[in-house]
Design a protein around this motif. Structure first.
Motif, short mmCIF file in Angstrom:
data_model
loop_
_atom_site.label_atom_id
_atom_site.label_comp_id
_atom_site.label_asym_id
_atom_site.label_seq_id
_atom_site.Cartn_x
_atom_site.Cartn_y
_atom_site.Cartn_z
N PRO A 1 0.92 -1.23 -0.06
CA PRO A 1 0.11 0.07 0.11
C PRO A 1 0.76 1.20 0.06
N GLY A 2 0.34 2.10 -0.63
CA GLY A 2 1.10 3.36 -0.93
C GLY A 2 2.26 3.33 -1.58
N THR A 3 2.75 2.32 -2.45
CA THR A 3 3.96 2.32 -3.31
C THR A 3 3.68 2.68 -4.64
#
Length: 125
Positions: free
Chosen positions: A25-27
């Motif tokens: 997540p968030g990459t």
């Protein structure tokens, strides 16, 4: 960032497995992706891919008709459905970003970015 593969295991010949490949997540957003595998004593090879648009999928002859690549954009995950597995499919399976979107050009990438740790698939005869 690294991709995370899962879903490998031990299966009898003729069986099925479904592999998943997710970005933490968030990459980054998963779009143009390839599946690769490395059998014992052999080099890693690309055998399937999906293009940025999702409109192109390509397969090596060794898996054509048995494996299906797909992508769930909402889940930011790419999948590999493997049916009619054979002992020669035994390998460590990896996903990676197709850096040049070769899949969209009708090819299968031989190189990738953001490799994960891989997931072992073992097919017994």
């Amino acid at each position: 960032a690294q991709l995370v593969e899962s879903g490998g295991g031990l299966v009898q010949a003729g069986g099925s497995l479904r592999l998943s490949c997710a970005a933490p997540p968030g990459t980054f957003t998963i779009n143009r992706m390839g599946w690769f595998r490395q059998a014992p004593g052999k080099e890693r090879e690309g055998f399937s891919c999906i293009s940025t648009s999702g409109g192109s999928t390509n397969y090596a002859d060794s898996v054509k008709g048995r494996f299906t690549i797909s992508r769930d954009n909402a889940a930011n995950t790419v999948y590999l459905q493997m049916n009619s597995l054979k002992p020669e499919d035994t390998a460590v399976y990896y996903c990676a970003v197709d850096p040049m979107d070769l899949c969209g050009l009708g090819s299968i990438p031989s190189r990738g970015d953001y490799w994960g740790q891989g997931t072992q698939v073992t097919v017994s005869s």
